[in-house]
Design an enzyme around this catalytic site. Structure first.
Site, PDB file in Angstrom:
ATOM      1  N   HIS A  17       0.728  -0.953  -0.186  1.00  0.00           N
ATOM      2  CA  HIS A  17       0.127  -0.389   0.570  1.00  0.00           C
ATOM      3  C   HIS A  17       1.044   0.782   0.435  1.00  0.00           C
ATOM      4  CE1 HIS A  17      -3.220   2.535   1.160  1.00  0.00           C
ATOM      5  NE2 HIS A  17      -2.508   3.270   2.139  1.00  0.00           N
ATOM      6  N   GLU A  18       1.768   1.596   0.852  1.00  0.00           N
ATOM      7  CA  GLU A  18       2.671   2.708   1.263  1.00  0.00           C
ATOM      8  C   GLU A  18       3.987   2.644  -0.438  1.00  0.00           C
ATOM      9  OE1 GLU A  18       2.843   4.473   3.188  1.00  0.00           O
ATOM     10  OE2 GLU A  18       0.687   3.442   4.362  1.00  0.00           O
TER      11      GLU A  18
END
Length: 374
Positions: A17-18
């Site tokens: 996600h990051e």
């Protein structure tokens, strides 16, 4: 060992996600000051082209630190009427670019879910189930209420269709009923060779939020099934379809939370999610690599979809809040005053705090109940 599996899986989902935010920030000219694998104290780090790449102590995901992401707090401290960021900072780029950076993280979770479901469809698997012949639960368990009997079904009926869904085995009955709690369903059965139709209103399990009609499988009719044999493009197509189907089910599950479901059991915190991932991996791989891989990929896809939806909620602490404020500024062509951002953010923190407490209480109850059963 299961906790190690679970931590690694959750770590990967959050880190991926990051990484979405990281790539989008680089693409739109926002300086990424730090990118960390893990949280907490920094164990190792190295600066490359202005970005400090870090390996941190706590292996629960990571973070992408962008230049100027806390500028609105500085603006509040200085009493400024608007947030003015440098050209290469988060609040210095156009709001549309800022919204795209916020969306990139959840979008990567969405892509990961498609990837997992595509792999599952491409690999295929065998599974065991029972026939579509039913036994009413009140004939097996005392003090059990059965929506099936109230609707007119009898032991020995073969369920062949629920609404518009064709049914061929008991796993499909569970799958179709569980997603329809407290709903009217048209159930078609074969009884003595005659097709009959009945309206059945499902019950809702208050602990899980799932639907049930009070039927059990005829355990004398064990079946082995195989998933369809898809080619490469068909597998990807069904990966998309499965992802969108689960997105719809997730929204439906959120709505069910407001129907009297026990939130302590229905909402899981990070500990329970980690335990679920670890248990799935451990039990699956103990049977075979293929079983473990498919089971784990399926669960990670479902959790990834939950992360996709949760992070898009219009709450300032989450990516959805950043997107919302960016869209407001795009439409109004005015910057949102930092004081308003602060107040909205405070409300967002309160909301997330409540969810965290509910999840924590749910985790504690879950593990205490498990300990009592042992």
């Amino acid at each position: 060992m299961k906790w190690l599996y679970g931590i690694l899986c959750l770590f990967f989902l959050i880190l991926f996600h990051e990484f979405g935010h990281f790539l989008a920030a680089k693409l739109f000219g926002v300086k990424v000051e730090s990118f960390s694998i893990g949280f907490g104290p920094i164990l190792l780090h190295r600066t490359v082209k202005g970005t400090d790449y870090r390996l941190s102590l706590i292996p629960l995901g990571g973070y992408c630190g962008m230049k100027g992401e806390n500028e609105f707090r500085k603006a509040i401290d200085l009493g400024l009427s608007e947030v003015n960021g440098e050209p290469d900072s988060l609040y210095g780029v156009h709001p549309v670019k800022r919204a795209a950076i916020g969306f990139a993280g959840p979008f990567f979770n969405f892509i990961f879910a498609i990837f997992c479901f595509s792999l599952i469809n491409g690999i295929g698997y065998n599974y065991f189930t029972y026939s579509n012949k039913i036994i009413l639960a009140d004939e097996l368990y005392e003090n059990s209420s059965t929506a099936a009997r109230r609707g007119g079904l009898l032991t020995g009926d073969e369920i062949i269709k629920i609404n518009n869904k064709e049914i061929s085995d008991f796993s499909e009955i569970i799958e179709e009923v569980s997603i329809r709690p407290d709903e009217d369903m048209m159930i078609y059965v074969l009884r003595d060779g005659v097709e009959l139709a009945f309206y059945v209103h499902s019950d809702m399990d208050k602990e899980t939020g799932t639907g049930k009609i009070g039927v059990a499988a005829d355990t004398e009719s064990l079946l082995e099934r195989s998933t369809p044999d898809y080619n490469f493009f068909e597998a990807i197509g069904h990966g998309f379809l499965d992802t969108f189907e689960y997105i719809g089910l997730t929204f439906k599950s959120i709505a069910i939370l407001f129907k009297g479901v026990d939130l302590k059991n229905a909402v899981g915190g990070p500990a329970r999610i980690t335990e679920m991932l670890g248990t799935t991996a451990q039990e699956g791989f103990s049977e075979s690599f293929r079983t473990g891989f498919i089971s784990l990929a399926n669960l990670m896809a479902v959790i990834s979809i939950s992360l996709f939806i949760m992070n898009l909620l219009p709450i300032p602490v989450l990516d959805g809040g950043l997107i919302l404020i960016a869209l407001i500024e795009t439409i109004s062509r005015k910057k949102v005053p930092p004081k308003i951002q602060y107040r909205i953010t405070f409300i967002g923190f309160a909301f997330i705090g409540i969810l965290f407490i509910i999840g924590l209480i749910g985790d504690i109850n879950y593990f205490i109940s498990g300990a009592k059963l042992k």
